[in-house]
Design a protein around this motif. Structure first.
Motif, short mmCIF file in Angstrom:
data_model
loop_
_atom_site.label_atom_id
_atom_site.label_comp_id
_atom_site.label_asym_id
_atom_site.label_seq_id
_atom_site.Cartn_x
_atom_site.Cartn_y
_atom_site.Cartn_z
N CYS A 1 7.61 -8.07 1.90
CA CYS A 1 8.32 -6.93 1.45
C CYS A 1 9.78 -7.09 2.03
CB CYS A 1 7.70 -5.59 1.70
SG CYS A 1 8.78 -4.10 1.11
N GLY B 1 9.19 -2.31 -5.66
CA GLY B 1 7.68 -2.35 -6.08
C GLY B 1 7.25 -3.56 -6.43
N LEU C 1 -1.36 -3.37 -2.41
CA LEU C 1 -2.64 -2.41 -2.61
C LEU C 1 -3.82 -3.47 -2.65
CD1 LEU C 1 -0.80 -0.29 -5.37
CD2 LEU C 1 -1.72 0.55 -2.80
N THR D 1 11.10 -2.22 2.39
CA THR D 1 10.66 -1.12 2.90
C THR D 1 10.73 -1.22 4.63
OG1 THR D 1 8.25 -1.78 3.15
CG2 THR D 1 8.95 -0.42 1.14
N PHE E 1 0.64 5.59 -1.62
CA PHE E 1 1.92 4.96 -1.50
C PHE E 1 2.90 5.67 -2.32
CE2 PHE E 1 1.63 0.23 -0.25
CZ PHE E 1 0.61 0.21 0.50
N GLN F 1 -3.14 3.83 -4.06
CA GLN F 1 -2.02 4.01 -4.93
C GLN F 1 -1.35 5.25 -4.76
OE1 GLN F 1 -4.77 2.85 -8.36
NE2 GLN F 1 -3.41 1.18 -8.79
N CYS G 1 6.32 -6.09 -4.72
CA CYS G 1 5.47 -6.45 -3.29
C CYS G 1 4.13 -5.70 -3.59
CB CYS G 1 5.77 -6.48 -1.97
SG CYS G 1 6.11 -4.78 -1.41
N THR G 2 4.18 -4.33 -4.21
CA THR G 2 3.43 -3.25 -4.31
C THR G 2 1.88 -3.69 -4.85
OG1 THR G 2 5.27 -1.84 -4.31
CG2 THR G 2 3.04 -0.81 -4.49
N LEU H 1 6.96 2.20 -1.17
CA LEU H 1 7.69 1.39 -1.99
C LEU H 1 8.92 1.45 -2.31
CD1 LEU H 1 6.47 1.66 -5.69
CD2 LEU H 1 5.40 2.87 -3.75
N ILE I 1 4.67 1.49 4.62
CA ILE I 1 3.53 0.49 4.20
C ILE I 1 2.34 0.91 4.99
CG2 ILE I 1 2.27 -1.58 3.56
CD1 ILE I 1 5.13 -2.41 2.29
#
Ligand SMILES: Cc1cc2nc3c(=O)[nH]c(=O)nc-3n(C[C@H](O)[C@H](O)[C@H](O)COP(=O)(O)OP(=O)(O)OC[C@H]3O[C@@H](n4cnc5c(N)ncnc54)[C@H](O)[C@@H]3O)c2cc1C
Ligand code: FES
Ligand code: FES
Lengths: 160, 287
Positions: A136, A102, A109, A139, A93, A90, A104-105, A99, A144
């Motif tokens: 995603c 966000g 994770l 990005t 990232f 986290q 997809c984050t 990200l 990522i």
């Protein structure tokens, strides 16, 4: 529709809920239990935004019936940080700007953590294949992948 | 819709037999839930059997492997002896979806969903896999090749379902392989595919072969002429050309935006050749 009583453990806490037979685990997490970290991107298993761990395995919670989670152990993004302390994934990232919007984050994770638990030192190719089910649109993925590699290296340093 | 977790196979079969609406067995749900969500299939009854004995286990039996109907792709890939004996089947199942899908998707679900493009099915048919079917009269063993009836259809009778799939023991010098063509590198449905399983003699001559194709007909097809082209050869160029020609002759694909009839036919031949060479190498034979 008859409601079904379900008891599970979510992020280590006993949770009981009632759900409709056709309700998904994702809907229950978000709409009944207030755990809105897991997102719905597609609802059909393609985007991975809804990724959670179910009995130690990475799944799309949009493709699990909530009733199936009876007696199960569920881990969501909400259980990833320890109190105020972010998990290395986290934190990296955020530091590496892995990200943008966000959405997809949380799913990425949860999926990346599952990978690192199986394989603490994955190659770029292994990371890309493992995350192929996490889409995603912002990005372009490179950040990522690099964030996962860097967090993996940090975790390896912490746990020799 | 009702969701039921019966406490025995008998109870499950009775429920399936009595249901007047649409009933679905739920294994990994990666087809069932997608179809429910898109309203392609709106079941009135979902039967979850994953908790029943043997459903989620792989056990060795007579030198082969009995794979519970709800065993996931991830479980297959983690089973070392199974991967060593049947790498082609495990790889075919491993092509299904993402890591998330692999945690849930089963061989039985892939088979019973009835897609002509189902990835594990040609590999299982090439392997000579046998499904154990439970119904009102107890269980019966049915070759996997006889389960599909057409797109979305199986030959299972009302009240019947799969409890396991059996992959037989391997003789020495045996190998299998599965290849599919997709326009991407991951997460796509086969445009065409080929599964090959063969056994060789000590001198590398192919003594037994099975060739199965996916996505080039309404169901998986087992192509005996293609197998004959390999048997008795050391997979020299002539034998491989014969294999490809027999494969092409057997193809009856649809044409759509993902692949024309000609493209699918030609590619199936190429995939069969390549898969045969991998299987041959896995059998440990040198030309
Ligand atoms: C994102 C995504 C990607 C995918 N990619 C691929 C792919 O690359 N290749 C591919 O082949 N498939 C793919 N699929 C389709 C699907 O994942 C597979 O077909 C999978 O193997 C289905 O298994 P399951 O256990 O999830 O089946 P379920 O969804 O539980 O069941 C599928 C069907 O089989 C029936 N069934 C299940 N178990 C039994 C049983 N024991 N007895 C009788 N009938 C039974 C069900 O009633 C249903 O009709 C993909 C799906 C998704 C969502
Ligand atoms: S919402 Fe579950 S995979 Fe997209
Ligand atoms: S950051 Fe927007 S979808 Fe990934």
């Amino acid at each position: 529709m008859k409601m079904i009583p379900v008891s599970t453990r979510i992020n280590g806490d006993e949770r009981e809920f009632l759900c409709a037979p056709d309700e998904t685990l994702l809907d229950v997490l978000r709409d009944r239990l207030g755990l809105t970290g897991s997102k719905e991107g597609c609802g059909t298993g393609d985007c991975g935004a809804c990724s959670v761990m179910l009995n130690g395995r990475l799944v799309c919670s949009c493709l699990v019936l909530a009733a199936e989670s009876e007696g199960a152990e569920v881990e969501t993004i909400e259980g990833m940080a320890e109190g105020q302390v972010l998990h290395p994934l986290q934190r990296v990232f955020i530091e590496k700007a892995a990200l943008q919007c966000g959405i997809c984050t949380p799913g990425i994770l949860v999926a990346a953590k599952a990978l690192l638990e199986k394989n603490p030192d994955p190659s770029e190719t292994e990371i890309r294949y493992w995350l192929a089910g996490n889409l995603c649109r912002c990005t372009g993925y490179d950040k990522i992948i690099r964030a996962v590699q860097e967090a993996a290296a940090e975790i390896r340093r912490l746990q020799p | 819709m009702k969701y039921v977790r019966p406490d025995s196979y008998e109870a499950a079969s009775a429920l399936l037999g009595e249901e007047t609406g649409i009933a679905r067995i739920l294994s990994g749900g990666t087809d069932v839930l997608v179809q429910m969500r898109s309203e392609v299939v709106e079941p009135s009854l979902i039967i979850d059997l994953k908790h029943l004995d043997g459903m989620r286990e792989i056990v060795t039996e007579d030198g082969g492997f009995r794979i519970g109907a709800a065993v996931s792709g991830a479980q297959l890939a983690e089973h070392e002896a199974l991967c060593a004996a049947w790498p082609g089947v495990v790889e075919a199942a491993g092509l299904i979806g993402s890591s998330q899908i692999q945690s849930r998707a089963s061989l039985a679900g892939n088979l019973c969903n009835g897609s002509p493009a189902a990835d594990s099915v040609p590999a299982m048919v090439a392997a000579g896999a046998v499904a154990r079917v439970f119904g009102a009269e107890g269980f019966r063993d049915v070759p996997v090749a006889e389960i599909p009836a057409g797109p979305g259809k199986t030959n299972l009778k009302k009240g019947e379902f799969l409890i396991s799939i059996y992959l037989p023991a391997r003789p020495e010098r045996a190998g299998d392989a599965y290849l599919r063509f997709i326009p991407r590198t991951e997460m796509d449905i086969a445009v065409c595919s080929a599964g090959i399983n063969l056994v060789t003699g000590e001198d590398g001559t192919c003594t037994e072969a099975r060739v199965a194709l996916g996505a080039v007909a309404p169901t998986v097809i087992l192509v005996e002429d293609a197998a004959s082209a390999l048997i008795g050869s050391k997979l020299d160029d002539g034998a491989l050309k014969g294999l490809a020609a027999a494969v092409e002759a057997a193809c009856r694909p649809i044409g759509d935006k993902r692949g024309t009839v000609e493209f699918r036919t030609k590619t199936a031949g190429v995939l069969a050749r390549r898969a045969a060479e991998i299987a041959y190498q896995r059998a440990g034979a040198k030309r």
